[in-house]
Design a protein around this motif. Sequence first.
Motif, PDB file in Angstrom:
ATOM      1  N   GLY A 158       0.810  -1.209   0.000  1.00  0.00           N
ATOM      2  CA  GLY A 158       0.000   0.000   0.000  1.00  0.00           C
ATOM      3  C   GLY A 158       0.848   1.264   0.000  1.00  0.00           C
ATOM      4  N   GLU A 203      -1.684   6.334  11.281  1.00  0.00           N
ATOM      5  CA  GLU A 203      -1.452   6.184   9.843  1.00  0.00           C
ATOM      6  C   GLU A 203      -1.321   7.560   9.205  1.00  0.00           C
ATOM      7  N   PHE A 254       1.371  -1.273   4.451  1.00  0.00           N
ATOM      8  CA  PHE A 254       0.679  -2.548   4.608  1.00  0.00           C
ATOM      9  C   PHE A 254       0.879  -3.424   3.378  1.00  0.00           C
ATOM     10  N   THR A 256      -0.588  -6.513   1.300  1.00  0.00           N
ATOM     11  CA  THR A 256      -1.698  -7.424   1.022  1.00  0.00           C
ATOM     12  C   THR A 256      -1.135  -8.664   0.343  1.00  0.00           C
ATOM     13  N   THR A 277      -5.739  -8.961   4.961  1.00  0.00           N
ATOM     14  CA  THR A 277      -6.685  -7.900   4.613  1.00  0.00           C
ATOM     15  C   THR A 277      -6.341  -6.666   5.434  1.00  0.00           C
ATOM     16  N   HIS A 278      -6.484  -5.515   4.851  1.00  0.00           N
ATOM     17  CA  HIS A 278      -6.054  -4.269   5.471  1.00  0.00           C
ATOM     18  C   HIS A 278      -6.647  -4.103   6.872  1.00  0.00           C
ATOM     19  N   TYR A 279      -5.793  -3.669   7.802  1.00  0.00           N
ATOM     20  CA  TYR A 279      -6.178  -3.554   9.216  1.00  0.00           C
ATOM     21  C   TYR A 279      -7.347  -2.602   9.442  1.00  0.00           C
ATOM     22  N   SER A 280      -7.645  -1.704   8.501  1.00  0.00           N
ATOM     23  CA  SER A 280      -8.689  -0.704   8.730  1.00  0.00           C
ATOM     24  C   SER A 280     -10.087  -1.297   8.776  1.00  0.00           C
ATOM     25  N   ALA A 327     -11.809  -4.504   2.145  1.00  0.00           N
ATOM     26  CA  ALA A 327     -10.513  -4.075   2.667  1.00  0.00           C
ATOM     27  C   ALA A 327      -9.768  -3.223   1.656  1.00  0.00           C
ATOM     28  N   ARG A 328      -9.835  -3.607   0.393  1.00  0.00           N
ATOM     29  CA  ARG A 328      -9.150  -2.856  -0.659  1.00  0.00           C
ATOM     30  C   ARG A 328      -9.722  -1.444  -0.774  1.00  0.00           C
ATOM     31  N   ALA A 331      -8.758   0.691   2.385  1.00  0.00           N
ATOM     32  CA  ALA A 331      -7.393   1.217   2.315  1.00  0.00           C
ATOM     33  C   ALA A 331      -7.313   2.396   1.348  1.00  0.00           C
TER      34      ALA A 331
END
Length: 409
Positions: A158, A203, A254, A256, A277-280, A327-328, A331
Motif C-alpha cells: 500500500g 497512519e 501494509f 496485502t 486484509t487491510h487492518y482498517s 478491505a481494498r 485502504a
Amino acid sequence: MCVKVACVGGGPAGLYLSILLKLRDPSHDITVYERDPEGSTYGWGVTYWRGLLDRLREHDPVSARAVEEHSVRWRDGVAHVGGLTTRHQGDEGFGIGRHRLLEILAARARSLGVRLEFDHGITGENPPDADLVVAADGVGSALRTRHAAHFGTEITTGRNRYVWLGTSKVFDAFTFAFTETDHGWIWAYGYGFGPGGSTCVVECGPETWTGLGLDRADEGEALVLLEKLFSDVLDGHPLTARSGGRAGATWPAFRTLTNRTWSRGNLVLLGDAAHTTHYSIGAGTTLALEDAMCLAGALGDHARLPDALAHYERERRAALLSVQSAARHSAQWYENLPRYIRLAPERMFALLGQRHSPLLPYVPPGLYYRLDRAAGRLETLRRFKRWLGPRLARTAQARRAAGARRMTD
C-alpha cells in the motif's frame, strides 16, 4: 482422518484449529509449535464483532464464554476532525487483549490434550513429521516462503505508512482522530481492549511521514511527537510501542498477500499465511478463526486429505471475496483522505462508514452522501447503487487499460 497434526504458529488460528480438531476426535495427536516464548506475543488488542462470537459459541462454547467474559464492548463510533467531534451509534463491537486471547486458547487447547511447544522454531528446512502440517505462522510464513513458487505468493504494498501502538487511555467508543499538520493529515484509530488500555494505530501518507521526520525519528522521538499531535484524545496518557523501547520503530506500508493455491501435499496455509486484509476493517483475527473452523470441518467431513484441503480452500476463497474487496476499498479511502476530509464532520464520518463501497470513489463525495441518505429511505435507489457501482468500476478499468495500450503503441 488425520492422526498426527502439526500446527506451526501459536497465534489464534493455530491454537483454535488444534482445539476444534481435538473436540472432533480426541485421539488426534496434535502439536502446536511456536517460535517465541509463551506470553511474549506482540501487540495490544484485537477487535471482533457479534457474528464471530456467535460462531465461536457454535464450535466451542467453553472458549467462547471465556473470550466474551474478558472482552470489552462498544456501540458508538467517534470521529475527531481537527477541533470538531461527531458521534454515531453503530453495530456492537468487541475488543480483547491479544495476550488474554492467546492465554484463553492455549489453556483450552492444553485441557484437551494438545501439546504446546514454545521456543520451538520451525523453518522450511526442518518441517515437522506429521500427516498434516498447518502453516499458521503469519504473513512471513517460513513454510510458505520455502515453496513460494508453488503457492504463487504475491504481495501488493500500500501507499500509506502506519505504526501499531498502545495507550493507557481507555476509549469508550471506537475512536477516529484526524489531525492536520503543515505536512498533511495524520490520523489514529483507537479502541479499548480491557480495563488497562487501548490499541492505537496511527497512519499517514508518505509525504506526511517524511515531512514530520517520522522516517528519521527514533522510537522515543516519534512517540513524543504523536502524543503531542493526538493530545486532545489521549487526555495526557502516553503511547507505547510494541518494540519495548528499542530504537528505530518502523512504519511499514501494509502488505496485502495472496496465494494462487493454499496447499502443497500435506502442507496447508491458514490465516495470514494464506491471505491478509487491510487492518482498517478490523477483520484479521476473525478471518483466521473462521479459517480454522472451515479447515476443521473439512478434515472431519472428507475421508481423503486432498479432498478436505480442496474443500477448505474453495469455501474460504468464496467467503473472502467480499471481505477482500471491502478491505481494498477501505485502504484506498484513507489513501485518498483529502477527497473527504474537508466535508462537515458528520458527512465525513458518514462516508467513512461507507468506505467499503465500490461506488464511492467514482461519485463526488457530496453527491454520494445525499444519494446514500436517500437510499436509506428508498429501496429503488439502493438497487441503483448496487447496479451502478460495478459498472463504473469496469468503465474506469477499461479506460485505464485503453490508456496503457495507447502509451505502448
